[in-house]
Design a protein around this motif. Sequence first.
Motif, PDB file in Angstrom:
ATOM      1  N   TYR A 159      36.644  64.685  29.396  1.00  0.00           N
ATOM      2  CA  TYR A 159      37.813  64.126  28.727  1.00  0.00           C
ATOM      3  C   TYR A 159      38.361  62.955  29.545  1.00  0.00           C
ATOM      4  N   ASN A 160      39.185  62.131  28.909  1.00  0.00           N
ATOM      5  CA  ASN A 160      39.748  60.964  29.595  1.00  0.00           C
ATOM      6  C   ASN A 160      40.702  61.356  30.710  1.00  0.00           C
ATOM      7  N   LYS A 161      41.426  62.420  30.511  1.00  0.00           N
ATOM      8  CA  LYS A 161      42.386  62.876  31.514  1.00  0.00           C
ATOM      9  C   LYS A 161      41.679  63.784  32.509  1.00  0.00           C
ATOM     10  N   THR A 162      41.830  63.506  33.805  1.00  0.00           N
ATOM     11  CA  THR A 162      41.214  64.339  34.838  1.00  0.00           C
ATOM     12  C   THR A 162      42.241  65.339  35.376  1.00  0.00           C
ATOM     13  N   PRO A 163      41.793  66.311  36.156  1.00  0.00           N
ATOM     14  CA  PRO A 163      42.736  67.257  36.763  1.00  0.00           C
ATOM     15  C   PRO A 163      43.639  66.622  37.824  1.00  0.00           C
ATOM     16  N   ILE A 164      43.317  65.404  38.253  1.00  0.00           N
ATOM     17  CA  ILE A 164      44.143  64.717  39.256  1.00  0.00           C
ATOM     18  C   ILE A 164      45.211  63.906  38.523  1.00  0.00           C
ATOM     19  N   GLU A 165      46.448  64.174  38.808  1.00  0.00           N
ATOM     20  CA  GLU A 165      47.543  63.510  38.109  1.00  0.00           C
ATOM     21  C   GLU A 165      47.459  61.990  38.250  1.00  0.00           C
ATOM     22  N   GLY A 166      47.538  61.308  37.119  1.00  0.00           N
ATOM     23  CA  GLY A 166      47.540  59.852  37.123  1.00  0.00           C
ATOM     24  C   GLY A 166      46.173  59.218  37.251  1.00  0.00           C
TER      25      GLY A 166
ATOM     26  N   PRO B 289      31.873  53.670  20.661  1.00  0.00           N
ATOM     27  CA  PRO B 289      32.411  54.859  21.318  1.00  0.00           C
ATOM     28  C   PRO B 289      32.973  54.575  22.720  1.00  0.00           C
ATOM     29  N   SER B 290      32.288  53.738  23.500  1.00  0.00           N
ATOM     30  CA  SER B 290      32.797  53.395  24.832  1.00  0.00           C
ATOM     31  C   SER B 290      34.113  52.638  24.732  1.00  0.00           C
ATOM     32  N   ALA B 291      34.187  51.707  23.766  1.00  0.00           N
ATOM     33  CA  ALA B 291      35.432  50.977  23.544  1.00  0.00           C
ATOM     34  C   ALA B 291      36.554  51.943  23.167  1.00  0.00           C
ATOM     35  N   THR B 292      36.237  52.929  22.332  1.00  0.00           N
ATOM     36  CA  THR B 292      37.228  53.916  21.920  1.00  0.00           C
ATOM     37  C   THR B 292      37.733  54.719  23.102  1.00  0.00           C
ATOM     38  N   SER B 293      36.849  55.043  24.038  1.00  0.00           N
ATOM     39  CA  SER B 293      37.287  55.789  25.221  1.00  0.00           C
ATOM     40  C   SER B 293      38.293  54.977  26.033  1.00  0.00           C
ATOM     41  N   GLY B 294      38.089  53.650  26.107  1.00  0.00           N
ATOM     42  CA  GLY B 294      39.045  52.790  26.803  1.00  0.00           C
ATOM     43  C   GLY B 294      40.391  52.753  26.097  1.00  0.00           C
ATOM     44  N   TRP B 295      40.360  52.730  24.773  1.00  0.00           N
ATOM     45  CA  TRP B 295      41.589  52.732  23.967  1.00  0.00           C
ATOM     46  C   TRP B 295      42.366  54.041  24.187  1.00  0.00           C
ATOM     47  N   ILE B 296      41.644  55.175  24.148  1.00  0.00           N
ATOM     48  CA  ILE B 296      42.274  56.486  24.353  1.00  0.00           C
ATOM     49  C   ILE B 296      42.872  56.587  25.750  1.00  0.00           C
ATOM     50  N   ALA B 297      42.108  56.131  26.762  1.00  0.00           N
ATOM     51  CA  ALA B 297      42.613  56.174  28.139  1.00  0.00           C
ATOM     52  C   ALA B 297      43.893  55.358  28.276  1.00  0.00           C
ATOM     53  N   ALA B 298      43.946  54.192  27.631  1.00  0.00           N
ATOM     54  CA  ALA B 298      45.149  53.354  27.695  1.00  0.00           C
ATOM     55  C   ALA B 298      46.347  54.073  27.094  1.00  0.00           C
ATOM     56  N   GLU B 299      46.150  54.764  25.975  1.00  0.00           N
ATOM     57  CA  GLU B 299      47.253  55.495  25.350  1.00  0.00           C
ATOM     58  C   GLU B 299      47.747  56.614  26.252  1.00  0.00           C
ATOM     59  N   GLN B 300      46.833  57.296  26.917  1.00  0.00           N
ATOM     60  CA  GLN B 300      47.228  58.382  27.809  1.00  0.00           C
ATOM     61  C   GLN B 300      47.945  57.858  29.051  1.00  0.00           C
ATOM     62  N   VAL B 301      47.495  56.733  29.569  1.00  0.00           N
ATOM     63  CA  VAL B 301      48.164  56.113  30.729  1.00  0.00           C
ATOM     64  C   VAL B 301      49.577  55.672  30.349  1.00  0.00           C
TER      65      VAL B 301
ATOM     66  N   GLU C 129      51.552  56.950  28.131  1.00  0.00           N
ATOM     67  CA  GLU C 129      52.401  58.139  28.060  1.00  0.00           C
ATOM     68  C   GLU C 129      52.735  58.651  29.448  1.00  0.00           C
ATOM     69  N   TYR C 130      51.763  58.636  30.342  1.00  0.00           N
ATOM     70  CA  TYR C 130      51.981  59.127  31.706  1.00  0.00           C
ATOM     71  C   TYR C 130      53.001  58.286  32.449  1.00  0.00           C
ATOM     72  N   ILE C 131      52.847  56.963  32.374  1.00  0.00           N
ATOM     73  CA  ILE C 131      53.779  56.091  33.101  1.00  0.00           C
ATOM     74  C   ILE C 131      55.168  56.156  32.481  1.00  0.00           C
ATOM     75  N   SER C 132      55.252  56.231  31.170  1.00  0.00           N
ATOM     76  CA  SER C 132      56.560  56.325  30.521  1.00  0.00           C
ATOM     77  C   SER C 132      57.279  57.604  30.954  1.00  0.00           C
ATOM     78  N   LEU C 133      56.541  58.717  30.993  1.00  0.00           N
ATOM     79  CA  LEU C 133      57.131  59.980  31.449  1.00  0.00           C
ATOM     80  C   LEU C 133      57.513  59.915  32.916  1.00  0.00           C
ATOM     81  N   LEU C 134      56.684  59.258  33.704  1.00  0.00           N
ATOM     82  CA  LEU C 134      56.955  59.098  35.127  1.00  0.00           C
ATOM     83  C   LEU C 134      58.253  58.331  35.357  1.00  0.00           C
TER      84      LEU C 134
END
Length: 472
Positions: free
Chosen positions: A426-433, A449-461, A463-468
């Motif tokens: 998955y795009n999110k690893t067990p290491i925070e951030g 598919p590789s491009a999509t993985s980059g798009w998904i990772a950006a969305e997760q990042v 959310e992470y930074i906004s929450l941070l």
Amino acid sequence: MNGAYDVIVVGAGISGLICGAKLSKEGFSVLVLEKNSYAGGCICGVRKKDFYFDYGAHLFGSLSAHGIFKYYLDSLNVKDLDFIRISPSDRYFFSDEKVEIPEDLDEYVEMLKTKFPTSSRRINSFFREVIQIARSYSSEKKLSRFYDLKFIDLVRKHFSDIKLIGVLMASFSYLGIAPGQLGATSMSLMMISYLRDGTFYPKGGTQAIPDAFVRGIKNTGGEIKLCEEVRKICIVRDNVKLITTSKKNQYSSKAVVIASDVRRAFSNIIDCSKLPAGYLSFLKKLKVGPSFFTMYLGLNKINDLSEKCGWYHSSYNLEANDESPFYAFSPSCIDNSLVASDKSVLQLAMPFYEENTSEIDWEKRKYMFQIWIWKKICEVMPHLREQVLYEEVSSPSTIEKFTFNTNGSMCGWEMSPQCMHLKRLYNKTPIEGVYLAGHWTNPGGGVAPSATSGWIAAEQVREYISLLMQTR
């Protein structure tokens, strides 16, 4: 310290570029670090003397009005890219015939029904199921029905005609895996993305795509540094990521996206002791996908070269073939601006499936491949040698050197049911951030598919930074 950023992306392949472009466009401070002197990873092209060659991916789907790759380009405002639609979209050569694949899905279906009239109804039902699988990518619940299905089993469920099965399976090597191991989800998505959305080639060569992304990232305030390899990622106080590079520069960030070989990243550049034992065990079980040997030829002008391009198979029974298939492609036949009017380019590739590569003498293997491929192509074009002005051979070791992909894998983990979907990272690893992007992650190998993985990772990042920021 050479700079602090919201996000640092490791690797400027298509997933890293998509991720960096999306986050930069959304206002985050972004730095993309790339070890090579050019961006693109497995999507790149180079000039050698008077000739242009594509190193890696060269045909692109999902570029129609409703295609996902077209959506990414438009959403990220990546400009100055023109694409040439290819017709026929592909050619398959068997021992007794040449099969040209129309650029339109409906035309392809009708061509198959004309060619195999006794299978007409089953052809319709087969493509209905392929379309259903491809459309299910938008829903994990729907797609889960097909997780364990191999493409060969899907084909055999509908057909027994060995020639028809051979034609439907003939492009399997685009996904870098033996025909009997290829997952039905991956192959179905590829077939529909090229046949429904069209098959395209970027005007100016493949390198035009990453170059356009680099301009886009810079235009939105992001930074990209070439010739700067990431050597170490440390997690320091308050989960700040400290990145050290080959130039002895240090950068800090709130989040890191590893858009490169995951196994190498967790063994060489980031402390894997921060990973759960189960995650490392899972990582070790995943199987690296195959690679390619490739020969690049710069030639005097050959007028009928395009008619010789496509996949060559020794028989329709692809699983039982004693010889590997090989592939011929000519960028100059699609875009004549790539070389002088009196020149041509031909690229010849053969899949490589061996897993244990540590003891291989690559120079010897390249020589053996060179002899073999010359024998095969001269059966098709007897006078080709007389037209050669430039010749170069690359091996899986060459690909590994430039991309850091283990064994020179072209699709990351193999595209089998054993390494896809829930069994892929998955795009999110067990290491925070710390996040992943690229063909080592979901949804898998291939450009879209590789491009999509980059798009998904950006969305997760995001959310992470906004929450941070909210918790500080």
